[in-house]
Design a protein around this motif. Structure first.
Motif, PDB file in Angstrom:
ATOM      1  N   ALA A 169       0.976  -1.100  -0.031  1.00 18.42           N
ATOM      2  CA  ALA A 169       0.167  -0.219  -0.587  1.00 18.42           C
ATOM      3  C   ALA A 169       0.913   1.244   0.014  1.00 18.42           C
ATOM      4  CB  ALA A 169      -1.020  -0.062   1.333  1.00 18.42           C
ATOM      5  N   GLN A 170       1.464   1.283   0.850  1.00 16.00           N
ATOM      6  CA  GLN A 170       2.979   2.582   1.091  1.00 16.00           C
ATOM      7  C   GLN A 170       3.609   2.689  -0.937  1.00 16.00           C
ATOM      8  OE1 GLN A 170       6.017   1.348   3.951  1.00 16.00           O
ATOM      9  NE2 GLN A 170       4.039   1.583   5.280  1.00 16.00           N
ATOM     10  N   LEU A 171       4.026   1.475  -1.252  1.00 15.58           N
ATOM     11  CA  LEU A 171       4.411   1.790  -2.546  1.00 15.58           C
ATOM     12  C   LEU A 171       3.414   2.206  -3.762  1.00 15.58           C
ATOM     13  CD1 LEU A 171       6.446  -2.120  -2.445  1.00 15.58           C
ATOM     14  CD2 LEU A 171       7.628   0.623  -2.363  1.00 15.58           C
ATOM     15  N   GLU A 172       2.564   1.552  -3.116  1.00 15.17           N
ATOM     16  CA  GLU A 172       0.990   1.785  -4.187  1.00 15.17           C
ATOM     17  C   GLU A 172       1.186   3.980  -4.413  1.00 15.17           C
ATOM     18  OE1 GLU A 172      -2.025  -0.326  -4.037  1.00 15.17           O
ATOM     19  OE2 GLU A 172      -1.238  -2.299  -5.438  1.00 15.17           O
ATOM     20  N   SER A 173       1.318   4.422  -3.303  1.00 19.46           N
ATOM     21  CA  SER A 173       0.799   5.586  -2.447  1.00 19.46           C
ATOM     22  C   SER A 173       2.161   6.546  -3.470  1.00 19.46           C
ATOM     23  CB  SER A 173       0.784   5.800  -1.283  1.00 19.46           C
ATOM     24  OG  SER A 173       0.821   7.380  -1.025  1.00 19.46           O
ATOM     25  N   ILE A 174       3.411   5.900  -2.976  1.00 18.44           N
ATOM     26  CA  ILE A 174       4.506   7.116  -3.331  1.00 18.44           C
ATOM     27  C   ILE A 174       4.847   6.318  -5.118  1.00 18.44           C
ATOM     28  CG2 ILE A 174       6.951   6.640  -4.069  1.00 18.44           C
ATOM     29  CD1 ILE A 174       6.545   5.336  -1.526  1.00 18.44           C
ATOM     30  N   ARG A 229      10.767   4.458 -10.385  1.00 21.00           N
ATOM     31  CA  ARG A 229       9.339   4.264 -10.506  1.00 21.00           C
ATOM     32  C   ARG A 229       9.356   2.474 -10.975  1.00 21.00           C
ATOM     33  NH1 ARG A 229       5.486   3.810 -14.345  1.00 21.00           N
ATOM     34  NH2 ARG A 229       6.894   5.193 -15.878  1.00 21.00           N
ATOM     35  N   LEU A 230      10.100   2.342 -11.938  1.00 27.14           N
ATOM     36  CA  LEU A 230       9.857   1.173 -12.077  1.00 27.14           C
ATOM     37  C   LEU A 230      11.492   0.181 -10.855  1.00 27.14           C
ATOM     38  CD1 LEU A 230      11.062   1.432 -15.723  1.00 27.14           C
ATOM     39  CD2 LEU A 230       9.037   1.049 -15.043  1.00 27.14           C
ATOM     40  N   GLU A 231      11.771   0.748 -10.083  1.00 31.40           N
ATOM     41  CA  GLU A 231      12.150   0.035  -9.202  1.00 31.40           C
ATOM     42  C   GLU A 231      11.616  -0.514  -7.787  1.00 31.40           C
ATOM     43  OE1 GLU A 231      15.701   2.160  -7.953  1.00 31.40           O
ATOM     44  OE2 GLU A 231      16.724   1.726  -9.114  1.00 31.40           O
TER      45      GLU A 231
END
Length: 226
Positions: free
Chosen positions: A71-76, A88-90
């Motif tokens: 969820a945190q990664l999706e937000s970022i 973004r790819l990483e």
């Protein structure tokens, strides 16, 4: 007389040298064996640690932590938009790995949840209960079939056990029965051994794998965790 004394002295010197050489050789062999045992034990403990790490990865707590991180990664990623495409790819790669890890964990957990239904409803388990009621032991074919059922539910169970230490046929059969939650007194009946003998086998296996004394229950708990 002096010549005889010289001969005896030479003989004693020869025996002393031979004894010294033998002692040195035995000492070197003992050191090498000790090192080999330490390395073997370390290898076993590393495998046990890896298995525990895998169990942790499949735990509900870890799955929840992964979901929070996703969820945190999706937000970022959403905030980044099309900017900084490499970052973004990483982040997308990290998210994909967490998604994959959770998928595998959920599948394994679901398989374990269904284990009792699959095992307790199998022909070999029902036959095993019938043998117990008659006070009879299982035959080779029964154990082969039980092994297949257990491994169909608990992936690579047999392979994991044998990777930890060399098992006798009897020791492996005891582990199989522990895995399907058979009581020690019933394991004794099904393997045609005494209850005391079964307890000794389980505690001996714990010491063989962990390099220290442990109770038969501690071994059972370890087998059930695999």
């Amino acid at each position: 007389m002096n010549q005889m004394f010289d001969i005896l002295t030479s003989r004693e010197l020869f025996l002393l040298i031979m004894a010294s050489v033998t002692y040195v050789v035995l000492f070197i062999v003992a050191v090498q064996n000790s090192r080999r045992k330490i390395l073997l034990l370390q290898e076993r403990l590393n495998k046990v640690h890896a298995m525990k790490e895998e169990q942790l990865a499949n735990s509900n707590q870890n799955i929840e932590q992964n979901l929070q991180r996703i969820a945190q990664l999706e937000s970022i990623i959403q905030k980044l938009g099309n900017e900084n495409s490499m970052l973004r790819l990483e982040l997308e790669e990290q998210k994909a790995r967490l998604d994959y890890a959770n998928t595998i964990a959920m599948i394994e957990n679901e398989k374990r949840e269904q284990a009792e239904t699959v095992i307790f409803g199998s022909d070999v388990y029902l036959r095993m209960k019938s043998l117990l009621a008659q006070g009879r032991s299982m035959n080779d074919h029964d154990f082969v079939e039980l092994n297949q059922v257990v491994n169909s539910v608990y992936t690579n169970f047999t392979e994991r056990l044998y990777s930890l230490c060399k098992l006798s046929n009897h020791e492996f059969r005891v582990c199989l029965l522990v895995k399907v939650r058979v009581q020690p007194k019933d394991i004794a009946t099904l393997t045609a051994h005494s209850k005391e003998g079964i307890a000794t086998t389980r505690s001996r296996l714990y010491q063989k794998v962990f390099g220290k004394k442990g109770s038969s229950k501690e071994w059972d708990d370890f087998v059930l965790s695999l």
